[in-house]
Design a protein around this motif. Structure first.
Motif: not given
Length: 410
Positions: A234-239
């Motif tokens: 999930x964090x990777x999608x934002x990054x």
């Protein structure tokens, strides 16, 4: 009681506890495969870390092994390959020690017919697979009715792409999301639920829905390996959004020396996520070597990041390929935290300032339909050969971009 007898009792007690500890770590899989096997009586069990085989007796088979960590074990009957039967992957979630039972019919195939029992998480996971299959079938039938039997071939170059994506997302919200929500609501503390989210949950188009599902997990499952992976994704999608700065990271090369993202500042960087077991990844390397030779003097570097769990398999593949650019192993979940990689090969083009300027899942083995390569040609200048190749590609039509999911039997 004499001293000798006391010592004997203590020794027997310690032996009993030791044996008990060994038994408690044991996984036993007892299977029954009905139907005419025509003498093909071997069953194969495998994942990306290794494989095992056993001979069946009247359709019954058994595997025993020590439990180390939750994982998927996949099964393939000898009959399926010998008779050239269409194979649909089938696996059992091994969530802990215990006895797992599976009953299947060879004529219907394991994926369609298998009934799993014995361990709660395995049962939960199997039921989810059935519910998910029903949801996918509903979605696919609707897409086929609206966009034709080749709906899955629609891409950004198609005039109907925007409408197709909107429809697909709407169908996902109606058919797939409720299946996941019911699972998490009913079993928030089950290992099976965390496994599902770290696999199928990554495929949801809605970032908000993924965050909602994660928030519904129990604290224990949020801290589990699979829960952490889902959160990292999930964090990777934002990054990993186009225009964002690439995250800083350091990963080990084959000699154990750390290579950091910062050392590539000032250059265009092509990050290639791959794995030793990924056939399309390996097939892409000859063409990537051509690109490297073509653009390395134009301020371009390549960094291959392997998602392998088996270090030895990675090292062997690195030696076999002998690619002339840096190789590192993802030991810190960079593929998830920084780039939300869910399938390989997966490539990202980074600007000299460290910003993500393009990304692509999959690879056309002929190198004729690769968006990142188009971006590089625009940045560094396309040659006449490039233009001729593009014309021939358009004449032949769209080729399928190939990629292999990370989840499942990994």
């Amino acid at each position: 009681m004499t001293k000798k007898n006391v010592l004997m009792v203590l020794w027997l007690l310690s032996l009993s506890l030791m044996v008990k500890g060994q038994v408690s770590d044991l996984v036993t899989i007892k299977g029954e495969l009905t139907g005419d096997l025509k003498g093909y009586d071997h069953m194969y069990m495998y994942n990306r870390m290794g494989s095992d085989t056993t001979k069946m007796s009247d359709g019954h088979y058994e595997f025993k092994f020590e439990f180390k960590e939750p994982e998927m074990k996949m099964f393939l009957p000898e009959y399926t390959t010998a008779m050239k039967q269409m194979y649909q992957p089938f696996g059992i979630l091994i969530s802990g020690p215990g006895t797992y039972y599976v009953k299947s019919n060879i004529e219907k195939g394991l994926a369609a017919s298998s009934v799993v029992s014995g361990v709660k998480d395995a049962v939960i996971y199997r039921q989810f697979e059935k519910d998910q299959g029903t949801a996918y079938l509903k979605t696919n039938r609707t897409l086929a009715s609206l966009y034709g039997d080749q709906w899955y071939m629609i891409d950004e170059k198609n005039d109907r792409y925007a409408a197709y994506i909107k429809t697909k997302d709407s169908l996902e919200a109606v058919n797939t999301v409720p299946v996941l929500e019911r699972l998490v609501k009913r079993y928030p503390d089950a290992m099976a639920t965390a496994f599902v989210l770290s696999g199928a949950g990554k495929g949801l188009s809605s970032l908000g829905e993924q965050e909602k599902l994660y928030s519904m997990l129990s604290d224990r499952m949020k801290k589990s390996k699979e829960g952490v992976l889902f959160h990292d994704f999930i964090q990777g999608r934002k990054n990993a959004a186009i225009g964002n700065n690439m995250i800083d990271f350091q990963l080990p090369d084959p000699k154990g020396e750390m290579i950091g993202s910062g050392q590539f500042k000032g250059k265009y960087l092509l990050i290639d996520f791959w794995a030793s077991w990924c056939v399309p990844c390996r097939k892409s390397f000859p063409h990537m070597r051509e690109l490297y030779k073509k653009y390395k003097d134009k301020n371009l570097e390549i960094l291959s990041i392997s998602i392998d769990k088996n270090k030895e398999a990675w090292l062997k593949a690195v030696n076999q390929e002998s690619n002339p650019w840096p190789q590192v192993l993802d030991t810190r979940s960079v593929s998830q935290k920084g780039f939300a990689v869910s399938a390989v090969p997966n490539t990202f083009l980074i600007s000299p300032e460290g910003k993500i300027v393009a990304k692509q899942v999959g690879f056309d083995p002929d190198g004729k339909d690769n968006p990142i390569e188009d971006k590089m040609a625009a940045l560094f200048g396309a040659t006449e050969a490039d233009s001729n190749k593009k014309v021939k590609s358009n004449e032949k039509g769209k080729k399928v971009i190939k990629a292999i999911p990370m989840s499942g039997m990994q």
